[in-house]
Write a protein that holds these residues in place. Structure first.
Motif, PDB file in Angstrom:
ATOM      1  N   GLY A 121      12.250 126.365 -82.294  1.00  0.00           N
ATOM      2  CA  GLY A 121      12.491 127.398 -81.394  1.00  0.00           C
ATOM      3  C   GLY A 121      11.444 127.047 -79.929  1.00  0.00           C
ATOM      4  O   GLY A 121      11.962 127.153 -78.967  1.00  0.00           O
ATOM      5  N   SER A 122      10.570 126.421 -80.155  1.00  0.00           N
ATOM      6  CA  SER A 122       9.502 126.280 -79.231  1.00  0.00           C
ATOM      7  C   SER A 122       9.666 124.745 -78.529  1.00  0.00           C
ATOM      8  O   SER A 122       9.049 124.511 -77.296  1.00  0.00           O
ATOM      9  CB  SER A 122       7.813 126.595 -79.624  1.00  0.00           C
ATOM     10  OG  SER A 122       7.461 125.955 -80.561  1.00  0.00           O
ATOM     11  N   VAL A 123       9.782 123.866 -79.309  1.00  0.00           N
ATOM     12  CA  VAL A 123       9.956 122.411 -78.801  1.00  0.00           C
ATOM     13  C   VAL A 123      11.243 121.911 -78.780  1.00  0.00           C
ATOM     14  O   VAL A 123      11.658 121.506 -77.814  1.00  0.00           O
ATOM     15  CB  VAL A 123       9.101 121.531 -79.885  1.00  0.00           C
ATOM     16  CG1 VAL A 123       8.982 120.186 -79.163  1.00  0.00           C
ATOM     17  CG2 VAL A 123       7.579 122.202 -79.716  1.00  0.00           C
ATOM     18  N   GLU A 124      11.956 121.869 -79.858  1.00  0.00           N
ATOM     19  CA  GLU A 124      13.225 121.174 -80.057  1.00  0.00           C
ATOM     20  C   GLU A 124      14.122 121.833 -78.938  1.00  0.00           C
ATOM     21  O   GLU A 124      14.982 121.286 -78.190  1.00  0.00           O
ATOM     22  CB  GLU A 124      13.577 121.062 -81.245  1.00  0.00           C
ATOM     23  CG  GLU A 124      12.612 119.999 -82.027  1.00  0.00           C
ATOM     24  CD  GLU A 124      13.138 119.934 -83.420  1.00  0.00           C
ATOM     25  OE1 GLU A 124      12.833 118.674 -84.110  1.00  0.00           O
ATOM     26  OE2 GLU A 124      13.534 120.773 -84.246  1.00  0.00           O
ATOM     27  N   LEU A 125      14.445 123.037 -79.105  1.00  0.00           N
ATOM     28  CA  LEU A 125      15.680 123.631 -78.370  1.00  0.00           C
ATOM     29  C   LEU A 125      15.201 123.662 -77.024  1.00  0.00           C
ATOM     30  O   LEU A 125      16.209 123.520 -76.083  1.00  0.00           O
ATOM     31  CB  LEU A 125      15.422 125.075 -78.709  1.00  0.00           C
ATOM     32  CG  LEU A 125      16.276 126.142 -78.014  1.00  0.00           C
ATOM     33  CD1 LEU A 125      17.887 125.761 -78.297  1.00  0.00           C
ATOM     34  CD2 LEU A 125      16.167 127.807 -78.553  1.00  0.00           C
TER      35      LEU A 125
END
Ligand code: DVN
Length: 240
Positions: free
Chosen positions: A184-188
């Motif tokens: 949620g915080s890096v990949e997306l």
């Protein structure tokens, strides 16, 4: 400056036989799993990996520390073949193993080598610390060697994705999509909308658990809104 003795951290120490496991996995991956990578230099890759954290304060590792390593891993996953996951690691890896032509981060060279390993250094020595390592939560140490590594390689993995990308989520949790997770915080947030046109979520439920349709729930709706705000089409399937 107060020097911390190497015994103080709340996390497990560096995995025993770290160097042997690292080199063994690197050779398995580059010689057997992906023989097109057979000319990679595993000794050089390990030197770059260790160079990121050896002899440093284990809570002050930076993304830049891992750049020399990142530059040695040049093979990107083909379009439409990237699988992200969150709270569904075992199922995601079983799936990619059986499928054979879709890849999680841990099916790429650096993810494969580092999966389930622990590592850290100490400013007073050029050895890894086998006694203890900072725990990312318990030691208030977000910039530890392992967390920074996973953040860097996850970001690069997401930036390189193209076409339709998949994410496997755990529908047996109340929040299958969790904004503060690595997904949620890096990949997306590092998917490139000019390359990635669609995000497809597979929401998996425990067999024998309560039947539910998480795709229509608020957690998946939050993911849908973030994807749409980034101009990425969102599709969702329960129990693909
Ligand atoms: O798509 C995958 C993969 O590409 C990966 O790098 O990121 C995605 C999975 O990360 P996630 O979305 O955070 O999924 P999880 O299931 O919440 O976390 C997976 C593991 O990483 C867990 O073992 C976490 O440890 P925990 O919570 O059981 O103690 C661990 N983890 C998550 N965030 C971390 C972390 N470990 C260290 N530092 C962090 N910031």
């Amino acid at each position: 400056v107060r020097w911390r003795s190497p015994l103080e951290w709340n996390g497990e120490g560096t995995t025993k036989h770290f160097s042997e496991i690292f080199l063994g996995r690197c050779f398995v991956y580059t010689q057997i799993i992906r023989p097109e990578l057979r000319n990679k230099d595993c000794t050089q890759i390990m030197a770059a990996f260790k160079g990121a954290f050896i002899s440093k304060n284990p809570c002050s590792i930076t993304k830049e520390d891992y750049q020399p390593l990142i530059q040695l891993d040049t093979k990107a996953v083909p379009c439409n073949k990237t699988l992200f996951w969150s709270k569904s690691k075992d199922l995601a890896h079983q799936y990619t193993w059986v499928h054979g032509n879709i890849f999680t981060l841990e099916d790429t060279l650096l993810g494969y080598i580092a999966d389930d390993l622990t590592w850290c250094g100490d400013p007073s020595t050029s050895e890894v610390n086998e006694q203890s390592c900072p725990h990312w939560k318990k030691d208030n140490c977000p910039n530890n060697a392992a967390s920074v590594f996973w953040k860097v390689v996850s970001q690069k993995f997401a930036e390189a994705a193209c076409g339709v990308v998949q994410v496997m989520l755990n529908g047996s949790l109340s929040e299958p999509f969790y904004r503060n997770s690595t997904f949620g915080s890096v990949e997306l947030l590092n998917l490139n909308p000019r390359k990635v046109h669609t995000l497809q979520a597979w929401v998996m439920h425990d067999i024998g658990g309560a039947t539910s349709n998480s795709c229509s729930g608020s957690s998946l709706n939050e993911l849908k809104l973030i994807a749409m705000s980034r101009n990425i089409t969102f599709v969702c399937q329960d129990n693909y």
